[in-house]
Design a protein around this motif. Structure first.
Motif, mmCIF file in Angstrom:
data_model
loop_
_atom_site.group_PDB
_atom_site.id
_atom_site.type_symbol
_atom_site.label_atom_id
_atom_site.label_comp_id
_atom_site.label_asym_id
_atom_site.label_seq_id
_atom_site.Cartn_x
_atom_site.Cartn_y
_atom_site.Cartn_z
ATOM 1 N N ALA A 23 0.825 -1.202 0.000
ATOM 2 C CA ALA A 23 0.000 0.000 0.000
ATOM 3 C C ALA A 23 0.865 1.259 0.000
ATOM 4 O O ALA A 23 0.565 2.240 -0.695
ATOM 5 C CB ALA A 23 -0.931 -0.008 1.210
ATOM 6 N N LYS A 24 1.940 1.240 0.758
ATOM 7 C CA LYS A 24 2.851 2.394 0.782
ATOM 8 C C LYS A 24 3.542 2.578 -0.563
ATOM 9 O O LYS A 24 3.753 3.703 -1.020
ATOM 10 C CB LYS A 24 3.876 2.220 1.905
ATOM 11 N N ARG A 25 3.870 1.474 -1.210
ATOM 12 C CA ARG A 25 4.470 1.576 -2.546
ATOM 13 C C ARG A 25 3.468 2.162 -3.540
ATOM 14 O O ARG A 25 3.840 2.945 -4.425
ATOM 15 C CB ARG A 25 4.948 0.201 -3.016
ATOM 16 N N LEU A 26 2.211 1.818 -3.395
ATOM 17 C CA LEU A 26 1.185 2.398 -4.261
ATOM 18 C C LEU A 26 1.082 3.902 -4.036
ATOM 19 O O LEU A 26 0.917 4.681 -4.994
ATOM 20 C CB LEU A 26 -0.167 1.726 -3.988
ATOM 21 N N ILE A 27 1.182 4.339 -2.797
ATOM 22 C CA ILE A 27 1.183 5.774 -2.500
ATOM 23 C C ILE A 27 2.365 6.447 -3.178
ATOM 24 O O ILE A 27 2.230 7.523 -3.782
ATOM 25 C CB ILE A 27 1.220 6.003 -0.974
ATOM 26 N N ASP A 28 3.535 5.834 -3.098
ATOM 27 C CA ASP A 28 4.730 6.398 -3.726
ATOM 28 C C ASP A 28 4.537 6.550 -5.229
ATOM 29 O O ASP A 28 4.906 7.569 -5.823
ATOM 30 C CB ASP A 28 5.945 5.522 -3.439
ATOM 31 N N VAL A 29 3.966 5.522 -5.856
ATOM 32 C CA VAL A 29 3.732 5.572 -7.300
ATOM 33 C C VAL A 29 2.770 6.702 -7.639
ATOM 34 O O VAL A 29 3.015 7.492 -8.567
ATOM 35 C CB VAL A 29 3.188 4.222 -7.814
ATOM 36 N N ALA A 30 1.670 6.797 -6.912
ATOM 37 C CA ALA A 30 0.690 7.843 -7.190
ATOM 38 C C ALA A 30 1.300 9.232 -7.043
ATOM 39 O O ALA A 30 1.057 10.132 -7.867
ATOM 40 C CB ALA A 30 -0.505 7.698 -6.250
ATOM 41 N N ALA A 31 2.110 9.423 -6.006
ATOM 42 C CA ALA A 31 2.764 10.720 -5.800
ATOM 43 C C ALA A 31 3.768 11.001 -6.914
ATOM 44 O O ALA A 31 3.818 12.114 -7.451
ATOM 45 C CB ALA A 31 3.456 10.736 -4.440
ATOM 46 N N ASP A 32 4.564 10.004 -7.256
ATOM 47 C CA ASP A 32 5.569 10.194 -8.303
ATOM 48 C C ASP A 32 4.935 10.485 -9.662
ATOM 49 O O ASP A 32 5.522 11.187 -10.492
ATOM 50 C CB ASP A 32 6.456 8.955 -8.420
ATOM 51 N N CYS A 33 3.738 9.959 -9.885
ATOM 52 C CA CYS A 33 3.056 10.158 -11.167
ATOM 53 C C CYS A 33 2.313 11.487 -11.240
ATOM 54 O O CYS A 33 1.804 11.851 -12.304
ATOM 55 C CB CYS A 33 2.082 9.010 -11.427
ATOM 56 N N GLY A 34 2.221 12.201 -10.135
ATOM 57 C CA GLY A 34 1.591 13.513 -10.149
ATOM 58 C C GLY A 34 0.105 13.522 -9.862
ATOM 59 O O GLY A 34 -0.568 14.527 -10.113
ATOM 60 N N ALA A 35 -0.434 12.425 -9.336
ATOM 61 C CA ALA A 35 -1.853 12.409 -8.967
ATOM 62 C C ALA A 35 -2.096 13.349 -7.791
ATOM 63 O O ALA A 35 -1.196 13.619 -6.989
ATOM 64 C CB ALA A 35 -2.296 10.988 -8.619
ATOM 65 N N HIS A 264 -6.553 -6.029 -10.204
ATOM 66 C CA HIS A 264 -5.284 -5.719 -10.871
ATOM 67 C C HIS A 264 -5.414 -5.696 -12.389
ATOM 68 O O HIS A 264 -4.849 -4.834 -13.061
ATOM 69 C CB HIS A 264 -4.204 -6.721 -10.453
ATOM 70 N N LYS A 265 -6.149 -6.651 -12.937
ATOM 71 C CA LYS A 265 -6.234 -6.782 -14.398
ATOM 72 C C LYS A 265 -6.831 -5.553 -15.055
ATOM 73 O O LYS A 265 -6.500 -5.228 -16.198
ATOM 74 C CB LYS A 265 -7.066 -8.014 -14.773
ATOM 75 N N ALA A 266 -7.733 -4.865 -14.368
ATOM 76 C CA ALA A 266 -8.414 -3.700 -14.942
ATOM 77 C C ALA A 266 -7.776 -2.391 -14.484
ATOM 78 O O ALA A 266 -8.425 -1.341 -14.502
ATOM 79 C CB ALA A 266 -9.887 -3.721 -14.560
ATOM 80 N N SER A 267 -6.514 -2.443 -14.089
ATOM 81 C CA SER A 267 -5.829 -1.266 -13.548
ATOM 82 C C SER A 267 -4.660 -0.853 -14.427
ATOM 83 O O SER A 267 -4.095 -1.667 -15.158
ATOM 84 C CB SER A 267 -5.319 -1.565 -12.131
ATOM 85 N N LEU A 268 -4.292 0.425 -14.321
ATOM 86 C CA LEU A 268 -3.093 0.918 -15.001
ATOM 87 C C LEU A 268 -1.852 0.506 -14.225
ATOM 88 O O LEU A 268 -1.874 0.431 -12.994
ATOM 89 C CB LEU A 268 -3.119 2.444 -15.094
ATOM 90 N N GLU A 269 -0.766 0.279 -14.945
ATOM 91 C CA GLU A 269 0.524 0.094 -14.293
ATOM 92 C C GLU A 269 1.186 1.460 -14.128
ATOM 93 O O GLU A 269 0.743 2.455 -14.716
ATOM 94 C CB GLU A 269 1.379 -0.875 -15.109
ATOM 95 N N PRO A 270 2.236 1.567 -13.312
ATOM 96 C CA PRO A 270 2.797 2.886 -12.984
ATOM 97 C C PRO A 270 3.126 3.760 -14.192
ATOM 98 O O PRO A 270 2.794 4.963 -14.191
ATOM 99 C CB PRO A 270 4.051 2.526 -12.187
ATOM 100 N N GLY A 271 3.752 3.207 -15.202
ATOM 101 C CA GLY A 271 4.091 4.018 -16.374
ATOM 102 C C GLY A 271 2.863 4.567 -17.073
ATOM 103 O O GLY A 271 2.868 5.695 -17.584
ATOM 104 N N GLU A 272 1.797 3.773 -17.104
ATOM 105 C CA GLU A 272 0.562 4.213 -17.739
ATOM 106 C C GLU A 272 -0.127 5.297 -16.921
ATOM 107 O O GLU A 272 -0.695 6.243 -17.475
ATOM 108 C CB GLU A 272 -0.368 3.017 -17.919
ATOM 109 N N LEU A 273 -0.074 5.162 -15.608
ATOM 110 C CA LEU A 273 -0.658 6.196 -14.750
ATOM 111 C C LEU A 273 0.059 7.524 -14.962
ATOM 112 O O LEU A 273 -0.577 8.582 -15.086
ATOM 113 C CB LEU A 273 -0.576 5.784 -13.283
ATOM 114 N N LYS A 274 1.365 7.489 -15.013
ATOM 115 C CA LYS A 274 2.141 8.718 -15.252
ATOM 116 C C LYS A 274 1.785 9.321 -16.604
ATOM 117 O O LYS A 274 1.599 10.535 -16.738
ATOM 118 C CB LYS A 274 3.634 8.418 -15.171
#
Length: 360
Positions: A23-35, A264-274
């Motif tokens: 969950a913390k890694r997901l937060i990091d990804v969201a922050a890094d992607c600019g959400a 998971h299958k219906a979700s974006l991966e980090p690069g796609e979110l960015k």
């Protein structure tokens, strides 16, 4: 909630698989992607689903059909301490922590204990009148998804929220909800407190069932801030929604689409979110202010791209300009071809060589 830019919610949901570290890694990804926000889900399995309830079809495809819905979601609960840890991690990463409650205990945790700035209402709760009333009585602004609902059901939900926000003494009921919604005070409080998300509740949602024009219908019907909760594959629909005026975008994301779990299958991966966040910000810039006037960067190109009146062949002084000897060619530093007909029949004031600008 109204912003000049679309408010982008990176929906982590239950894609943490019950792991606080994930969950913390997901937060990091969201922050890094600019959400702008990262959103989880808060529930107690015992409170929201009976032990024999089946999974949805998409959940059976992604996490197997042998276990019940209860067994699946029981493993995905986050306790109060986990919420506190994740909220603190969001503060350190400077991204808003959000979560969707599915029962009143979870609502109290989010609204009272954690004091989140607003509450997300999922599509499945739009007909859960007691729960909607409890949400409104917290006084918190809400973002309400409208998947699976009609305009009438959406209006009924807004009536319940209006009743709860106003804190009227009447007994709850359909007539009381309607009166609250139709009152000037009710309309005003709903406009202040409620944003709607258009949504197609399928995972993944077929593009031909997304109906982005539904956002326009919601806005016209209720005069509220309207956004889009996107369950389609990829990022095209979310970008299109922003171009149509969505004020909020919600999109599921994961660390890896191959991880076990229902979403998971219906979700974006980090690069796609960015990529989605960047594309949305670019589209917002491209939308502009509406007036059809030249942009500052265009000014230098006018003389290069436009044309001037020139001699189509050598012309002698006193010769009359006509369609055979007068034409338009670049650059646009001379007389505009807009005045072409005013020059026909005039006598040349001097000799001109081919391609020489007329009247300069």
């Amino acid at each position: 909630m109204k912003t000049k830019q679309a408010y982008i919610i990176a929906e982590a949901g239950v894609n943490h698989n019950g792991s606080i570290e994930m969950a913390k890694r997901l937060i990091d990804v969201a922050a890094d992607c600019g959400a702008d926000a990262v959103k989880f889900q808060t529930f107690r399995a015992d409170k929201i689903v009976s032990r024999g309830a089946e999974k949805a079809a998409y959940q059976k495809r992604t996490s197997g059909a042998e276990e019940s819905q209860y067994t699946m979601i029981k493993k995905l609960e986050l306790d109060e301490r986990s919420h506190e840890v994740l909220l603190d991690h969001c503060r350190r990463r400077q991204i808003q922590f959000l979560s969707t409650p599915f029962d009143t205990d979870s609502l109290n945790l989010l609204a009272d204990t954690l004091d989140l700035p607003y509450i997300k209402i999922p599509s499945g709760e739009i007909t859960n009148a007691p729960f909607l009333l409890a949400i409104a009585r917290t006084g918190k602004p809400v973002i309400m998804s409208t998947g699976m609902s009609t305009l009438g059901e959406t209006e009924q939900a807004l009536g319940i929220l209006a009743f709860g926000y106003l804190g009227v003494d009447n007994l709850p009921g359909q007539e009381a909800f309607a009166q609250a919604y139709c009152s000037a005070e009710g309309q005003n409080i709903v406009r202040q407190k409620v944003s709607l998300l258009h949504c197609t509740t399928e995972y993944p949602a077929p593009f031909d069932e997304v109906n982005l024009q539904g956002m326009d219908t919601l806005k016209a019907a209720f005069h509220l801030s309207v956004g889009f909760s996107d369950h389609t594959p990829g990022i095209a629909a979310a970008i299109g929604a922003v171009a149509r005026g969505a004020s909020i975008i919600e999109k599921h994301f994961t660390l890896d689409r191959n991880l076990p779990g229902p979403d998971h299958k219906a979700s974006l991966e980090p690069g796609e979110l960015k990529e989605m966040v960047q594309a949305i910000r670019q589209v917002e810039l491209a939308i502009g202010q509406g007036a059809k006037i030249p942009a500052p960067s265009e000014a230098k190109n006018k003389t290069v791209a436009r044309k001037s009146l020139v001699a189509a062949r050598p012309i002698k002084k006193g010769e009359l300009f006509d369609v055979a000897n007068l034409t338009a060619k670049r650059p646009g530093t001379g007389i505009s071809p807009l005045y072409y007909w005013e020059w026909l029949g005039k006598a040349a004031d001097r000799d001109y060589v081919e391609d020489e600008m007329i009247g300069v």
